[in-house]
Design a protein around this motif. Structure first.
Motif, PDB file in Angstrom:
ATOM      1  N   GLU A   1      11.450  62.246   5.832  1.00 42.48           N
ATOM      2  CA  GLU A   1      11.850  61.449   6.997  1.00 42.48           C
ATOM      3  C   GLU A   1      12.466  60.135   6.541  1.00 42.48           C
ATOM      4  OE1 GLU A   1       9.489  60.973  10.814  1.00 42.48           O
ATOM      5  OE2 GLU A   1       9.287  58.955   9.972  1.00 42.48           O
ATOM      6  N   TYR A   2      13.494  59.738   7.272  1.00 47.87           N
ATOM      7  CA  TYR A   2      14.134  58.435   7.057  1.00 47.87           C
ATOM      8  C   TYR A   2      14.071  57.650   8.360  1.00 47.87           C
ATOM      9  CZ  TYR A   2      17.732  54.869   6.488  1.00 47.87           C
ATOM     10  OH  TYR A   2      18.394  53.679   6.453  1.00 47.87           O
ATOM     11  N   SER A   3      13.673  56.395   8.302  1.00 48.84           N
ATOM     12  CA  SER A   3      13.600  55.550   9.494  1.00 48.84           C
ATOM     13  C   SER A   3      14.124  54.157   9.153  1.00 48.84           C
ATOM     14  CB  SER A   3      12.153  55.451   9.998  1.00 48.84           C
ATOM     15  OG  SER A   3      11.314  54.854   9.028  1.00 48.84           O
ATOM     16  N   THR A   4      14.746  53.532  10.148  1.00 49.09           N
ATOM     17  CA  THR A   4      15.282  52.188   9.948  1.00 49.09           C
ATOM     18  C   THR A   4      15.492  51.511  11.291  1.00 49.09           C
ATOM     19  OG1 THR A   4      17.057  50.903   8.896  1.00 49.09           O
ATOM     20  CG2 THR A   4      17.698  52.939  10.008  1.00 49.09           C
ATOM     21  N   ALA A   5      15.536  50.197  11.270  1.00 52.98           N
ATOM     22  CA  ALA A   5      15.855  49.405  12.457  1.00 52.98           C
ATOM     23  C   ALA A   5      17.338  49.062  12.393  1.00 52.98           C
ATOM     24  CB  ALA A   5      15.002  48.134  12.505  1.00 52.98           C
ATOM     25  N   LEU A   6      18.111  49.656  13.297  1.00 54.69           N
ATOM     26  CA  LEU A   6      19.551  49.413  13.291  1.00 54.69           C
ATOM     27  C   LEU A   6      19.889  48.028  13.826  1.00 54.69           C
ATOM     28  CD1 LEU A   6      20.841  52.866  14.581  1.00 54.69           C
ATOM     29  CD2 LEU A   6      20.594  52.079  12.211  1.00 54.69           C
ATOM     30  N   PHE A   7      19.104  47.572  14.788  1.00 57.79           N
ATOM     31  CA  PHE A   7      19.367  46.263  15.394  1.00 57.79           C
ATOM     32  C   PHE A   7      18.056  45.710  15.925  1.00 57.79           C
ATOM     33  CE2 PHE A   7      20.149  43.671  19.182  1.00 57.79           C
ATOM     34  CZ  PHE A   7      20.973  42.675  18.643  1.00 57.79           C
ATOM     35  N   SER A   8      17.876  44.400  15.780  1.00 55.01           N
ATOM     36  CA  SER A   8      16.694  43.731  16.314  1.00 55.01           C
ATOM     37  C   SER A   8      17.095  42.309  16.691  1.00 55.01           C
ATOM     38  CB  SER A   8      15.566  43.711  15.271  1.00 55.01           C
ATOM     39  OG  SER A   8      14.437  43.041  15.780  1.00 55.01           O
ATOM     40  N   GLY A   9      16.954  41.982  17.976  1.00 54.29           N
ATOM     41  CA  GLY A   9      17.339  40.662  18.448  1.00 54.29           C
ATOM     42  C   GLY A   9      16.745  40.379  19.809  1.00 54.29           C
ATOM     43  N   ARG A  10      17.166  39.270  20.400  1.00 53.13           N
ATOM     44  CA  ARG A  10      16.618  38.853  21.688  1.00 53.13           C
ATOM     45  C   ARG A  10      17.019  39.793  22.818  1.00 53.13           C
ATOM     46  NH1 ARG A  10      19.389  33.400  23.747  1.00 53.13           N
ATOM     47  NH2 ARG A  10      18.129  34.019  25.561  1.00 53.13           N
ATOM     48  N   TYR A  11      18.081  40.572  22.619  1.00 52.35           N
ATOM     49  CA  TYR A  11      18.555  41.461  23.674  1.00 52.35           C
ATOM     50  C   TYR A  11      18.072  42.901  23.505  1.00 52.35           C
ATOM     51  CZ  TYR A  11      21.622  37.525  24.620  1.00 52.35           C
ATOM     52  OH  TYR A  11      22.113  36.275  24.897  1.00 52.35           O
ATOM     53  N   GLY A  12      17.261  43.160  22.492  1.00 56.27           N
ATOM     54  CA  GLY A  12      16.722  44.505  22.357  1.00 56.27           C
ATOM     55  C   GLY A  12      16.564  44.933  20.908  1.00 56.27           C
ATOM     56  N   ASN A  13      15.979  46.117  20.751  1.00 52.75           N
ATOM     57  CA  ASN A  13      15.767  46.712  19.432  1.00 52.75           C
ATOM     58  C   ASN A  13      16.287  48.155  19.444  1.00 52.75           C
ATOM     59  OD1 ASN A  13      14.188  44.408  18.500  1.00 52.75           O
ATOM     60  ND2 ASN A  13      12.573  45.195  19.822  1.00 52.75           N
ATOM     61  N   VAL A  14      16.937  48.554  18.355  1.00 49.23           N
ATOM     62  CA  VAL A  14      17.433  49.914  18.193  1.00 49.23           C
ATOM     63  C   VAL A  14      16.881  50.462  16.890  1.00 49.23           C
ATOM     64  CG1 VAL A  14      19.440  51.419  18.026  1.00 49.23           C
ATOM     65  CG2 VAL A  14      19.549  49.356  19.452  1.00 49.23           C
ATOM     66  N   ASN A  15      16.127  51.583  16.977  1.00 47.74           N
ATOM     67  CA  ASN A  15      15.516  52.198  15.804  1.00 47.74           C
ATOM     68  C   ASN A  15      15.997  53.635  15.658  1.00 47.74           C
ATOM     69  OD1 ASN A  15      13.812  49.916  15.222  1.00 47.74           O
ATOM     70  ND2 ASN A  15      12.559  50.542  16.958  1.00 47.74           N
ATOM     71  N   LEU A  16      16.117  54.077  14.411  1.00 49.03           N
ATOM     72  CA  LEU A  16      16.575  55.426  14.108  1.00 49.03           C
ATOM     73  C   LEU A  16      15.537  56.136  13.247  1.00 49.03           C
ATOM     74  CD1 LEU A  16      18.804  57.671  13.885  1.00 49.03           C
ATOM     75  CD2 LEU A  16      19.587  56.466  11.818  1.00 49.03           C
ATOM     76  N   ARG A  17      15.229  57.398  13.622  1.00 48.17           N
ATOM     77  CA  ARG A  17      14.375  58.250  12.800  1.00 48.17           C
ATOM     78  C   ARG A  17      15.051  59.611  12.663  1.00 48.17           C
ATOM     79  NH1 ARG A  17       9.733  60.204  14.083  1.00 48.17           N
ATOM     80  NH2 ARG A  17      10.062  60.041  16.336  1.00 48.17           N
ATOM     81  N   ALA A  18      15.101  60.130  11.448  1.00 49.68           N
ATOM     82  CA  ALA A  18      15.683  61.448  11.192  1.00 49.68           C
ATOM     83  C   ALA A  18      14.856  62.134  10.118  1.00 49.68           C
ATOM     84  CB  ALA A  18      17.142  61.337  10.756  1.00 49.68           C
TER      85      ALA A  18
ATOM     86  N   PHE B   1      15.962  52.853  21.891  1.00 51.02           N
ATOM     87  CA  PHE B   1      16.445  51.535  22.298  1.00 51.02           C
ATOM     88  C   PHE B   1      15.435  50.935  23.266  1.00 51.02           C
ATOM     89  CE2 PHE B   1      18.532  49.094  25.708  1.00 51.02           C
ATOM     90  CZ  PHE B   1      18.929  47.993  24.958  1.00 51.02           C
ATOM     91  N   SER B   2      15.012  49.696  23.014  1.00 51.85           N
ATOM     92  CA  SER B   2      14.086  49.011  23.914  1.00 51.85           C
ATOM     93  C   SER B   2      14.637  47.640  24.250  1.00 51.85           C
ATOM     94  CB  SER B   2      12.701  48.880  23.271  1.00 51.85           C
ATOM     95  OG  SER B   2      12.743  48.076  22.117  1.00 51.85           O
ATOM     96  N   LEU B   3      14.467  47.264  25.513  1.00 51.12           N
ATOM     97  CA  LEU B   3      14.954  45.976  26.010  1.00 51.12           C
ATOM     98  C   LEU B   3      13.775  45.168  26.534  1.00 51.12           C
ATOM     99  CD1 LEU B   3      17.277  44.078  26.911  1.00 51.12           C
ATOM    100  CD2 LEU B   3      17.291  45.336  29.085  1.00 51.12           C
TER     101      LEU B   3
END
Length: 372
Positions: A58-75, A98-100
């Motif tokens: 498995e590979y996981s990473t946070a593509l984006f993290s900021g005040r407007y939300g978080n985007v995480n990827l798992r494969a 994606f979480s806001l």
């Protein structure tokens, strides 16, 4: 890196199933080498009981993290093989979340897993000065179905509690249409020494029982080697690790209006070994600072009179006003003047904390006239 071995045998006492398996694996953090590199996890599980083998990557990473939300990827890729199969089966998955954040305790978002898309809602909140320390709920609704067999909605929730006698967590989840799971964990400790019982939500192999003797909801604080513990009720058990020496010091709790005069035994030093329970019984007076005005039956102020109780004395001013500390266990004051002789008044301090205004206290010689 990690490894695990499990083996159990069916006996006569518990209805368990036999197990004989081992697993091992490791995680490599790529973020140590470049920003947002994520991490790779590789593991292998071998179950000798049902002759199955599972390999997982498995590979996981946070593509984006900021005040407007978080985007995480798992494969990942999972390969299963059973002893009776000549070839194994492979499963692949890709999950994008994606979480806001809508508030400090509320967030929403969407997640995609192998083509299925879910809408998510999450709420988590912490509580101060409460037996309920935190609670949370997660809701998910399937909005696009690729006919992978996923449930149309799922839900889960939890609540964590921390009381004087027990701490733990309660959780409830509905992962799909056919299952409902719930669990509750609670732990604590009970101690007995010198004919005294006490309990605590903490767990250790030794400790100290502090006998305060409180009969109301008063709160005192005990500082043990720099850490503070709240003391309530008649007996309190403070679990502590063995093989150490501790300094126990009593003091007023900064979050309580209660006021105490620790007459004897403010500090105590104990050395604990496994199974030791030391008993500590200080002499404590619970004080209330009383404000009021002494008057005669016809309402005339009693000025410059001596007011006493068993722990101190004061004098009324020209308007009859007075203030003094009173021990809640002995809530009576007496007044002495040349003109009026001696009178005694019982004060109602059962629900008082720290300070109380008692108003006009009517005093008649040699008679208990009023309760304030």
């Amino acid at each position: 890196m990690w490894a695990n071995r499990e083996k159990s045998h069916i006996g006569d006492g518990l209805p368990i199933y036999e197990s004989d398996s081992y697993s091992y694996g490791g995680t490599l953090s790529l973020s140590r080498f470049f920003e947002r590199g994520g991490q790779i996890t590789l593991s292998r599980t071998v179950d000798k009981r049902d002759r199955s083998t599972s390999n997982n990557l498995e590979y996981s990473t946070a593509l984006f993290s900021g005040r407007y939300g978080n985007v995480n990827l798992r494969a990942g890729i999972q390969r299963y093989r059973y002893g009776y199969q000549s070839n194994g089966s492979n499963q692949r998955y890709v999950s994008l979340d994606f979480s806001l954040p809508l508030a400090a305790w509320l967030s929403t978002g969407v997640s995609s897993n192998n083509g299925n898309i879910r809408a998510n809602l999450s709420a988590n909140k912490s509580f101060d000065n409460s037996a309920l320390t935190s609670a949370g709920v997660n809701l998910a609704k399937l909005v696009k179905d690729k006919h992978n067999g996923d449930s149309d909605y799922s839900a889960s929730g939890y609540a964590a509690f921390d009381t004087k006698y027990s701490t733990g967590t309660f959780s409830l989840s509905r992962p799909d249409n056919n299952r409902l799971n719930g669990s509750m964990t609670a732990h604590g400790a009970v101690a007995y020494s010198d004919k005294s019982f006490a309990a605590s939500g903490l767990q250790e192999k030794s400790g100290v029982i502090v006998k305060t003797g409180f009969i109301d909801d008063a709160v005192l604080s005990a500082q043990v080697n720099g850490r503070n513990y709240r003391l309530t009720g008649s007996n309190n058990f403070i679990p502590l690790p063995p093989y150490s020496t501790y300094k126990v010091e009593l003091m007023n709790d900064k979050n309580s209006m209660d006021s105490f005069d620790i007459v004897k035994g403010r500090t105590s030093n104990v050395t604990l070994y496994p199974g030791n329970v030391a008993v500590y019984q200080p002499e404590v007076k619970q004080l209330v600072t009383v404000f009021g005005r002494m008057t005669t039956e016809n309402g005339r102020a009693i000025a410059h009179a001596a007011v006493r109780n068993h722990i101190g004395k004061t004098t009324t001013d020209e308007t009859g006003a007075f203030s003094m500390d009173v021990d809640k266990r002995y809530p009576s004051v007496s007044l002495t003047t040349k003109e009026h002789g001696i009178c005694e008044v019982d004060l109602d301090l059962a629900k008082a904390k720290g300070v109380k205004w008692v108003g006009d206290v009517v005093c008649a010689a040699q008679t208990v006239l009023a309760k304030r």
